[in-house]
Design an enzyme around this catalytic site. Sequence first.
Site, PDB file in Angstrom:
ATOM      1  N   PRO A  25     -12.913-106.486 -55.984  1.00 27.57           N
ATOM      2  CG  PRO A  25     -13.108-108.382 -54.648  1.00 27.57           C
ATOM      3  CD  PRO A  25     -13.628-106.977 -54.796  1.00 27.57           C
TER       4      PRO A  25
ATOM      5  N   GLY B 265     -11.858-109.730 -61.074  1.00 36.31           N
ATOM      6  CA  GLY B 265     -11.958-110.910 -61.926  1.00 36.31           C
ATOM      7  C   GLY B 265     -11.507-110.581 -63.337  1.00 36.31           C
TER       8      GLY B 265
ATOM      9  CB  VAL C  30     -20.006-108.233 -50.328  1.00 37.94           C
ATOM     10  CG1 VAL C  30     -20.555-107.649 -51.627  1.00 37.94           C
ATOM     11  CG2 VAL C  30     -20.726-109.511 -49.963  1.00 37.94           C
TER      12      VAL C  30
ATOM     13  CE1 TYR D 110     -27.923-115.115 -70.809  1.00 43.22           C
ATOM     14  CE2 TYR D 110     -28.824-114.197 -72.824  1.00 43.22           C
ATOM     15  CZ  TYR D 110     -27.825-114.250 -71.882  1.00 43.22           C
ATOM     16  OH  TYR D 110     -26.717-113.455 -72.020  1.00 43.22           O
TER      17      TYR D 110
END
Length: 561
Positions: A147, A149, A282, A479
Amino acid sequence: MSAVRFDLDAPRAGPSPPVAPMRWWGWGSDAQAAQLSPTALALLRERLGLDGARVDAPVRITDVALSEPNLPPATLAALRTCVGEAHVHTDRLARISHAAGRSYPDLVRLRSGAVEHPPDAVVMPGSADEVAQLLSLASAEGIAVVPFGGGTSVVGGVEPLRGRFDVVISLDLRRLSSLREVDERSRLAHVEAGILGPALERALAERGFALGHYPQSFEYSTVGGWVAARSAGQASSGVGRIDDLLAGVDLATPTGTISLPALPPNAAGPDLRRLVLGSEGVLGAITSCTLRIRPRPQARHAEAWSLPSFEAGCAALRQLAQRRCLPDVARLSDEQETDVSLTLASNTTAVAWLRRYLRLRGQRRPCLVVTIYEGEGDEVAWRRARCRRALRAHGGVPLGAAPARSWERERFRGPYLRDELLDRGVLVETLETATTWSRLGELYGAVREALRTALATPSSEPVVMCHVSHLYETGASLYFTFLAPVAPDERLQRWAQAKRAACDAIVAHGGTISHHHGVGRDHRDWLVHEDGERSLDALRALKRELDPQGVMNPGKLLPDE
């Protein structure tokens, strides 16, 4: 009426969307390309020892080394039967643009023309039924399915690894891109998984609503991708993560479809929605979601503050989080990120004045805090007043709206600037984590030092920056952004060294291996430190039940795949 229905035609007629939503070798489109300013080029010279000259450039797409698709005629015919001949793409552009995500190693390989794992075909189904048929076919014929996206993964989550399978396809759901239903009374929106962020917000705005989920990949990522990777979004302190916004979901698997309806909180066994969140393709392919929405905010206020240290800023944000009174966006930059941001600001006169003013206030190494509030007018005013008191109590100096608005204007430019930095021989990458408040300082120092040590050379030091942008009662995220000069033949090796060092430091000092980027291929070997072997065994057992042939996204999430 409390519900409005529209766009219910399926499967779709007409052509597939463009097969390359972004530049095949980078981020965005040529029309949106960013340019490094003279001050940015000066920073490269002063801090990284680079002269700013262009030393690298993407090869032409015709020069990319691309293997022929491994598609037996019977397999190609079966795929076309599932979704229509026009929606199975085997051309060069389609396969290259779906061959990788957008991490640093992904971009290095794409730009150099070294496409290691191209899909044999890009398949674009037009309905949930077509997705179900396609996954059943893949399981029966031994076709690996990845997949895609929006293709914005930065952890190797969408690279079409074929594992033990002879054929691998990239599953692009952008034809499933409708806002199917708005239940205004319940404040729920049922959307197809392939819709992009901007399209969803526009469609909701027409009905007076908003989702408010804005990851940095917002322009090019899909709702299904947000759910699969457990996206956070920049306004997580206000509207919450995608975990908080997901009310219902449909997951197509090789053995059938799981449909979990949107219900209020209940005690009907374990919440299986949580198994779909973060499943990264998955277990199956997400085809639709029901999301919690809100009326469009009536009031909005943005303002910035300067705190005397990163530690003081974290203490102020912890107090606000534990009092459950936060801005919708709360972002605290450390000293290094603040200094770089001020250095790169366009109005150098204003920045010079600001630095002098903050020194007079005792802040020689300030930390910038951006706050943004949205909602009803009285509620915004109440929250803002409480937050201002807490920030002042920790030494905060108000800076007005201009720095916060500048951050808003620039918040989606980072990936565009990365392409420019790559042109100039800079290793530039990000990683993120989260931990409890009691270990936040320890984790921050450990990861900074790990990156610095891994990337330093006798002639240069890396630039390592960090910010806090997601806050909880129990802890917060970190981050990191890091830059270093790198020779062309050492780019992937140096990146791998830095990644390993940082991930080892994260698990050693009580951090999560991913706060919102997901696991993919790059983080999978560290997942056992967080979840334990028995938990992973349970996840493997679920995968065997839903995907007995193991065709769904091989090599991702689970360490032994």
